[in-house]
Design an enzyme around this catalytic site. Structure first.
Site, mmCIF file in Angstrom:
data_model
loop_
_atom_site.group_PDB
_atom_site.id
_atom_site.type_symbol
_atom_site.label_atom_id
_atom_site.label_comp_id
_atom_site.label_asym_id
_atom_site.label_seq_id
_atom_site.Cartn_x
_atom_site.Cartn_y
_atom_site.Cartn_z
ATOM 1 N N PRO A 89 0.813 -1.217 0.000
ATOM 2 C CA PRO A 89 0.000 0.000 0.000
ATOM 3 C C PRO A 89 0.847 1.268 0.000
ATOM 4 O O PRO A 89 0.347 2.333 -0.352
ATOM 5 C CB PRO A 89 -0.811 -0.096 1.312
ATOM 6 C CG PRO A 89 -0.733 -1.526 1.728
ATOM 7 C CD PRO A 89 0.564 -2.047 1.200
ATOM 8 N N GLU A 116 0.544 -7.182 8.288
ATOM 9 C CA GLU A 116 0.865 -5.767 8.514
ATOM 10 C C GLU A 116 2.003 -5.300 7.623
ATOM 11 O O GLU A 116 2.332 -4.121 7.618
ATOM 12 C CB GLU A 116 1.190 -5.523 9.990
ATOM 13 C CG GLU A 116 -0.012 -5.678 10.900
ATOM 14 C CD GLU A 116 -1.257 -4.964 10.383
ATOM 15 O OE1 GLU A 116 -1.185 -3.729 10.207
ATOM 16 O OE2 GLU A 116 -2.276 -5.621 10.139
ATOM 17 N N ARG A 153 0.092 -8.339 -21.098
ATOM 18 C CA ARG A 153 -0.660 -8.126 -22.341
ATOM 19 C C ARG A 153 0.039 -7.146 -23.282
ATOM 20 O O ARG A 153 -0.306 -7.043 -24.451
ATOM 21 C CB ARG A 153 -2.101 -7.681 -22.062
ATOM 22 C CG ARG A 153 -2.234 -6.358 -21.372
ATOM 23 C CD ARG A 153 -3.688 -5.996 -21.150
ATOM 24 N NE ARG A 153 -4.382 -5.643 -22.395
ATOM 25 C CZ ARG A 153 -4.198 -4.511 -23.057
ATOM 26 N NH1 ARG A 153 -3.352 -3.607 -22.620
ATOM 27 N NH2 ARG A 153 -4.862 -4.268 -24.166
ATOM 28 N N ASP A 168 -5.423 1.132 -27.260
ATOM 29 C CA ASP A 168 -5.876 1.140 -25.882
ATOM 30 C C ASP A 168 -6.218 2.503 -25.308
ATOM 31 O O ASP A 168 -5.465 3.432 -25.453
ATOM 32 C CB ASP A 168 -4.763 0.596 -25.031
ATOM 33 C CG ASP A 168 -5.295 -0.537 -24.242
ATOM 34 O OD1 ASP A 168 -6.487 -0.464 -23.961
ATOM 35 O OD2 ASP A 168 -4.539 -1.451 -23.961
HETATM 36 C C1 9D3 Z 1 -1.625 -0.768 9.671
HETATM 37 C C2 9D3 Z 1 -2.615 -0.540 8.591
HETATM 38 N N1 9D3 Z 1 -2.673 -1.702 7.720
HETATM 39 C C3 9D3 Z 1 -4.020 -2.266 7.667
HETATM 40 C C4 9D3 Z 1 -5.108 -1.298 7.345
HETATM 41 C C5 9D3 Z 1 -2.150 -1.318 6.427
HETATM 42 C C6 9D3 Z 1 -2.229 -2.396 5.439
HETATM 43 C C7 9D3 Z 1 -1.277 -3.381 5.372
HETATM 44 C C8 9D3 Z 1 -1.372 -4.380 4.414
HETATM 45 C C9 9D3 Z 1 -3.293 -2.432 4.536
HETATM 46 C C10 9D3 Z 1 -3.393 -3.415 3.606
HETATM 47 C C11 9D3 Z 1 -2.441 -4.399 3.546
HETATM 48 C C12 9D3 Z 1 -2.538 -5.443 2.524
HETATM 49 N N2 9D3 Z 1 -2.514 -4.836 1.188
HETATM 50 C C13 9D3 Z 1 -1.510 -5.033 0.357
HETATM 51 O O1 9D3 Z 1 -0.608 -5.768 0.672
HETATM 52 C C14 9D3 Z 1 -1.511 -4.332 -0.913
HETATM 53 C C15 9D3 Z 1 -2.414 -3.389 -1.484
HETATM 54 C C16 9D3 Z 1 -3.635 -2.817 -1.009
HETATM 55 O O2 9D3 Z 1 -4.136 -3.085 0.087
HETATM 56 N N3 9D3 Z 1 -4.281 -1.916 -1.832
HETATM 57 C C17 9D3 Z 1 -3.803 -1.557 -3.043
HETATM 58 N N4 9D3 Z 1 -2.671 -2.061 -3.516
HETATM 59 C C18 9D3 Z 1 -2.000 -2.952 -2.733
HETATM 60 S S1 9D3 Z 1 -0.548 -3.671 -3.150
HETATM 61 C C19 9D3 Z 1 -0.456 -4.541 -1.770
#
Ligand code: 9D3
Length: 253
Positions: A89, A116, A153, A168
Site C-alpha cells: 500500500p 501488517e 498483455r 488502448d
Molecule cells: C496498519 C494498517 N494496515 C491495515 C489497514 C495497512 C495495510 C497493510 C497491508 C493495509 C493493507 C495491507 C494489505 N494490502 C496489500 O498488501 C496491498 C495493497 C492494497 O491493500 N491496496 C492496493 N494495492 C495494494 S498492493 C499490496
C-alpha cells in the site's frame, strides 16, 4: 518474458493464470510464469514465514530471510538482470506507463506482501514498490495478478490483435466509444414497461467515414464527462482535438 511470483497463497494464482489471454500465452511459451511458495524458502522445521513486529503492535510481519532466499533462487534460475517488485500500500500507484516500462524487461519477480507488511530490510533488494490503488486489500496477491496482467498483455505476441493493444484507451488518453452487437433492436425491461432499444443508425449505415467520426465524438464526449483528467496529456489526432474544442465551447454556452 518471465514472471516469478512469491506468495504464501500459491493457489490464488492457479485459475487466473490458466484462463484467457494470459493462459494461452503461457501455453504458447511467450510468457513463462512461475508461482513460488514462500514457505519453500524457509529454513526451519515449521516453515515459518511470519513473526511478531519488534516494538509491539497488532498482527504479523513477513520475515526477511525467506524473501531473500526466494529472490536468490529466482536470480539463479532466471539470470540477471532481475527486477524485483514488491506489492504494498506504500508503493507508487500502478499506471499504464509503469506497465509499459515493465513490459520491456526480460525478468520480473513480484513479491506479495501480507499481514501488517514485510520486514523493512527486504526493501533493500526491491527495485520498486507498487500499489494498485487507494483501497484496502488483505494482501498483495490480487495486486500481483493485476500487475502481471497489465504488463503481460503488452508483451509482443501475448494479445493476438496488436491493434487493440495500440488503440488502448489508457495509452491514448481517451475512453472507449460505445459498442453494440446483434440484435439491432432489443426489448429491454424498464420502469415504464418494456421498451425497444435500437443501435444508433449510423452504425448500421455502412458509411465508414461517418462511423469513424461518430465513434470519435462519443469517445471524446465520454472522456470529457467521466474522466476529464485523462484529457491533459491525451494523444489526440487533429480531428479529435477539433471535436474536443467544439464540445468545450458548447458547454460554456
Ligand atoms: C496498519 C494498517 N494496515 C491495515 C489497514 C495497512 C495495510 C497493510 C497491508 C493495509 C493493507 C495491507 C494489505 N494490502 C496489500 O498488501 C496491498 C495493497 C492494497 O491493500 N491496496 C492496493 N494495492 C495494494 S498492493 C499490496
Amino acid at each position: 518474458m518471465t514472471f516469478d511470483i512469491v506468495t504464501i497463497f500459491p493457489a490464488m494464482f492457479e485459475q487466473p493464470l490458466a484462463a484467457g489471454v494470459i493462459g494461452r500465452a503461457i501455453e504458447r511459451g511467450v510468457l513463462d510464469v512461475k508461482i513460488r511458495d514462500l514457505r519453500d524458502f524457509t529454513a526451519d522445521r515449521h516453515r515459518v514465514v511470519d513473526d511478531v513486529p519488534f516494538g509491539g503492535g497488532p498482527g504479523m510481519v513477513l520475515k526477511a530471510d525467506p524473501m531473500f532466499r526466494a529472490i536468490d533462487a529466482i536470480e539463479a534460475d532466471r539470470g540477471q538482470p532481475l527486477t524485483v517488485v514488491l506489492t504494498s500500500p506504500q508503493g507508487a500507484r500502478l499506471t499504464q506507463e509503469t506497465a509499459q516500462r515493465l513490459s520491456r524487461l526480460a525478468h520480473v519477480a513480484i513479491l506479495c506482501g501480507r499481514y501488517e507488511g514485510v520486514d523493512e530490510r527486504v526493501r533493500e533488494r526491491v527495485s520498486e514498490e507498487l500499489s494498485i490503488g487507494d483501497y484496502v486489500l488483505t494482501g498483495g496477491e490480487l495486486p500481483a495478478m493485476v500487475i502481471l496482467e497489465a504488463v503481460a498483455r503488452l508483451v509482443p505476441g501475448v494479445v493476438g490483435d496488436e491493434q487493440s493493444v495500440a488503440a488502448d484507451s489508457f495509452s491514448r488518453g481517451l475512453l472507449d466509444f460505445p459498442q453494440y452487437t446483434r440484435p439491432a433492436t432489443l426489448t429491454v425491461p424498464g420502469p415504464r414497461g418494456p421498451a425497444d432499444r435500437s443501435v444508433p443508425d449510423v452504425l448500421l449505415s455502412g458509411n465508414h467515414a461517418d462511423i469513424r467520426r461518430w465513434r470519435k465524438r462519443e469517445a471524446v464526449a465520454r472522456t470529457l464527462e467521466r474522466r476529464p483528467d485523462l484529457l491533459t496529456g491525451a494523444d489526440l489526432d487533429g480531428e479529435e482535438q477539433e471535436i474536443l474544442r467544439e464540445m468545450i465551447a458548447q458547454r460554456h454556452k
